[in-house]
Design an enzyme around this catalytic site. Structure first.
Site, PDB file in Angstrom:
ATOM      1  N   THR A  32       5.988 -10.105   0.439  1.00 27.08           N
ATOM      2  CA  THR A  32       6.924 -11.009   0.274  1.00 27.08           C
ATOM      3  C   THR A  32       7.042 -12.207   1.266  1.00 27.08           C
ATOM      4  O   THR A  32       7.194 -13.556   1.212  1.00 27.08           O
ATOM      5  CB  THR A  32       8.348 -10.751  -0.351  1.00 27.08           C
ATOM      6  OG1 THR A  32       8.079  -9.877  -1.425  1.00 27.08           O
ATOM      7  CG2 THR A  32       9.437 -11.685  -0.701  1.00 27.08           C
ATOM      8  N   TYR A  43       7.425 -15.045  -8.365  1.00 25.46           N
ATOM      9  CA  TYR A  43       6.643 -15.245  -7.098  1.00 25.46           C
ATOM     10  C   TYR A  43       5.626 -14.286  -6.878  1.00 25.46           C
ATOM     11  O   TYR A  43       5.303 -13.337  -7.604  1.00 25.46           O
ATOM     12  CB  TYR A  43       7.297 -15.317  -5.887  1.00 25.46           C
ATOM     13  CG  TYR A  43       7.771 -13.947  -5.259  1.00 25.46           C
ATOM     14  CD1 TYR A  43       8.796 -13.408  -5.741  1.00 25.46           C
ATOM     15  CD2 TYR A  43       6.823 -13.298  -4.264  1.00 25.46           C
ATOM     16  CE1 TYR A  43       9.271 -12.114  -5.344  1.00 25.46           C
ATOM     17  CE2 TYR A  43       7.334 -12.024  -4.055  1.00 25.46           C
ATOM     18  CZ  TYR A  43       8.668 -11.430  -4.255  1.00 25.46           C
ATOM     19  OH  TYR A  43       8.899 -10.180  -3.941  1.00 25.46           O
ATOM     20  N   THR A 109       7.506  -5.019   1.495  1.00 26.99           N
ATOM     21  CA  THR A 109       8.514  -3.696   1.483  1.00 26.99           C
ATOM     22  C   THR A 109       8.381  -2.657   0.598  1.00 26.99           C
ATOM     23  O   THR A 109       8.896  -1.740   0.552  1.00 26.99           O
ATOM     24  CB  THR A 109      10.139  -4.323   1.478  1.00 26.99           C
ATOM     25  OG1 THR A 109      10.202  -4.965   0.044  1.00 26.99           O
ATOM     26  CG2 THR A 109      10.287  -5.562   2.476  1.00 26.99           C
ATOM     27  N   ASP A 110       7.532  -2.701  -0.507  1.00 29.16           N
ATOM     28  CA  ASP A 110       7.590  -1.861  -1.598  1.00 29.16           C
ATOM     29  C   ASP A 110       7.154  -0.477  -1.053  1.00 29.16           C
ATOM     30  O   ASP A 110       7.468   0.606  -1.332  1.00 29.16           O
ATOM     31  CB  ASP A 110       6.428  -2.021  -2.701  1.00 29.16           C
ATOM     32  CG  ASP A 110       7.218  -3.140  -3.677  1.00 29.16           C
ATOM     33  OD1 ASP A 110       8.220  -3.677  -3.508  1.00 29.16           O
ATOM     34  OD2 ASP A 110       6.507  -3.621  -4.816  1.00 29.16           O
ATOM     35  N   LYS A 182      13.854   2.820   1.304  1.00 29.53           N
ATOM     36  CA  LYS A 182      14.187   1.330   0.537  1.00 29.53           C
ATOM     37  C   LYS A 182      15.024   1.792  -0.447  1.00 29.53           C
ATOM     38  O   LYS A 182      15.143   2.730  -1.150  1.00 29.53           O
ATOM     39  CB  LYS A 182      13.124   0.803   0.167  1.00 29.53           C
ATOM     40  CG  LYS A 182      12.968  -0.647  -0.479  1.00 29.53           C
ATOM     41  CD  LYS A 182      12.027  -1.412  -1.014  1.00 29.53           C
ATOM     42  CE  LYS A 182      12.256  -2.692  -1.745  1.00 29.53           C
ATOM     43  NZ  LYS A 182      11.193  -3.407  -2.020  1.00 29.53           N
ATOM     44  N   GLU A 303      18.057  27.196  -3.793  1.00 30.18           N
ATOM     45  CA  GLU A 303      17.954  27.830  -5.029  1.00 30.18           C
ATOM     46  C   GLU A 303      16.688  28.349  -5.617  1.00 30.18           C
ATOM     47  O   GLU A 303      16.423  28.788  -6.371  1.00 30.18           O
ATOM     48  CB  GLU A 303      18.369  26.560  -5.980  1.00 30.18           C
ATOM     49  CG  GLU A 303      19.770  26.310  -5.911  1.00 30.18           C
ATOM     50  CD  GLU A 303      20.370  25.332  -6.896  1.00 30.18           C
ATOM     51  OE1 GLU A 303      20.369  25.573  -8.287  1.00 30.18           O
ATOM     52  OE2 GLU A 303      20.706  24.356  -6.556  1.00 30.18           O
TER      53      GLU A 303
HETATM   54  N1  GLU Z   1       5.712  -5.994  -4.251  1.00 27.44           N
HETATM   55  C1  GLU Z   1       5.778  -6.598  -3.187  1.00 27.44           C
HETATM   56  C2  GLU Z   1       5.114  -5.828  -1.739  1.00 27.44           C
HETATM   57  O1  GLU Z   1       5.659  -5.054  -1.625  1.00 27.44           O
HETATM   58  C3  GLU Z   1       6.809  -7.535  -2.706  1.00 27.44           C
HETATM   59  C4  GLU Z   1       7.930  -6.816  -2.080  1.00 27.44           C
HETATM   60  C5  GLU Z   1       8.433  -6.972  -0.592  1.00 27.44           C
HETATM   61  O2  GLU Z   1       7.393  -7.532  -0.130  1.00 27.44           O
HETATM   62  O3  GLU Z   1       9.788  -7.160  -0.437  1.00 27.44           O
HETATM   63  O4  GLU Z   1       4.573  -6.711  -1.174  1.00 27.44           O
END
Ligand code: GLU
Length: 359
Positions: A32, A43, A109-110, A182, A303
């Site tokens: 992103t 986007y 971030t994914d 995350k 458990e």
């Molecule tokens: N799905 C995208 C990725 O991981 C957008 C999420 C992001 O970068 O925050 O590149």
């Protein structure tokens, strides 16, 4: 007279040092932070190259010498073995380059957690290794990428960031790759701590680490480039209530090397499949049980009787992180108890011992 001359030389060296530009290498992969709005969808990630992102940070080149490499330009849902290998080579080159002080990796971030944890295991000490991304695309009304990138560059050029393994810098917080998860799909404050505390923060451009502890200098990884391939051989199975036994049986029968169970609570799974799990382990598959719960530990023999079953408890590692570690271990042909020992370590060492530190 000689004393006087020496003082002048020392003072001028100090001045030169104070003015010396810091050298940071940026390895860009997309996300992103490099995303742009699209007509039919919100986007798309990975639309701008790293040169365009650096151009958005005023004056940065005045006090930091930045070099960069566009390793990929993707949404990180497409991250995988081949790009990880290219990144490995690029990180190694930057580590060996005496002019480079620290390394920044821009990333979606994914799957930033997966990549940051992978490179934390591969490069546990030495030069700062900083992962950074954004939650708002580069052409959003108020993008978070430029500030995050500037912060990451500042942490990467800080000597204090050395020997701490891979760090994530987002929203003015510094988090170790080992402890980050995350927790929000859209908020700029998306990374939280599974166990432990933040490593530090930034305020008014100042990098502030909360704890002095660092990993031992020269801590060498027990893993190398060729171990990365093993990750593709680790499957993951999620458990949830009301699922048929035959669904699990099918999933288990398709695994031939290694499996991470994304379990509930303390890494639990339905007792109806305990027998199938035992049979799968007896057939030579390594099974680590972890938990969807983002905080806390999955401990042995709570458990589930791990000793009887042969399962490995992930302790503080999430299913994603367990999958990365288990994959790197596959070529080592270790016994289940040796694998468990490695899961107990923060930095496994070649002699089988481990260096552990608080998160
Ligand atoms: N799905 C995208 C990725 O991981 C957008 C999420 C992001 O970068 O925050 O590149």
């Amino acid at each position: 007279m000689i004393k006087f001359l020496v003082s002048i030389v020392v003072i001028s060296m100090m001045c030169n040092n104070a003015n010396a530009k810091k050298n940071v290498k940026i390895l860009a992969t997309g996300g992103t932070i490099a995303g742009k709005a699209q007509e039919l969808i919100g986007y798309a990630s990975g639309q701008l190259n790293i040169a365009a992102l650096i151009a958005e940070i005023p004056d940065i080149q005045n006090h930091t010498e930045i070099s960069w490499q566009q390793v990929a330009n993707i949404g990180s849902q497409d991250m995988g073995i081949e790009i990880w290998k290219t990144l490995y080579m690029a990180i190694e080159d930057a580590k060996n380059d005496n002019d480079v002080l620290g390394i920044v990796i821009t990333h979606g971030t994914d799957t930033m957690i997966d990549s940051a944890f992978l490179f934390d295991l591969l490069f546990p000490s030495g030069k700062p290794l900083i992962f950074v991304g954004a939650m708002r695309n580069a052409d959003a009304l108020s993008p978070d990428g430029p500030q995050n990138l500037l912060d990451a560059i500042q942490v990467a050029s800080s000597v204090e960031a050395k020997n701490r393994g891979a760090l994530i810098v987002m929203n003015s917080k510094i988090i170790t790759a080992r402890s980050a998860y995350k927790q929000h799909t859209a908020a700029v404050e998306t990374f939280k701590i599974s166990n432990g505390s933040y490593a530090g923060d930034l305020h008014n451009g100042k990098v502030n680490f909360y704890h002095d502890f660092v990993r031992e200098r020269g801590n060498k990884s027990i893993f190398n480039f060729s171990d990365i391939d093993g990750i593709s051989q680790v499957a993951m199975m999620s458990v949830y209530p009301g699922t048929s036994k035959s669904y699990y049986e099918n999933a288990l029968s398709s695994v031939n090397k290694a499996l991470v169970i994304s379990g509930v609570g303390n890494g639990n799974f339905p007792s109806s499949i305990t027998k199938n799990i035992k049979e799968t382990i007896d057939s030579g598959v390594i099974i680590v049980r972890s938990s969807k719960v983002p905080e806390g530990y999955v401990s042995r023999n709570i458990e589930i009787n791990d000793d009887q079953l042969g399962t490995i408890a992930s302790l503080g590692l999430s299913p994603q992180k367990s999958r990365i570690l288990l994959g790197l271990l596959l070529k080592k042909n270790m016994s289940n108890s040796q694998v468990q020992k490695i899961f107990d370590c923060e930095v496994p060492t070649a002699d089988g011992s481990c260096s552990t530190f608080p998160n």
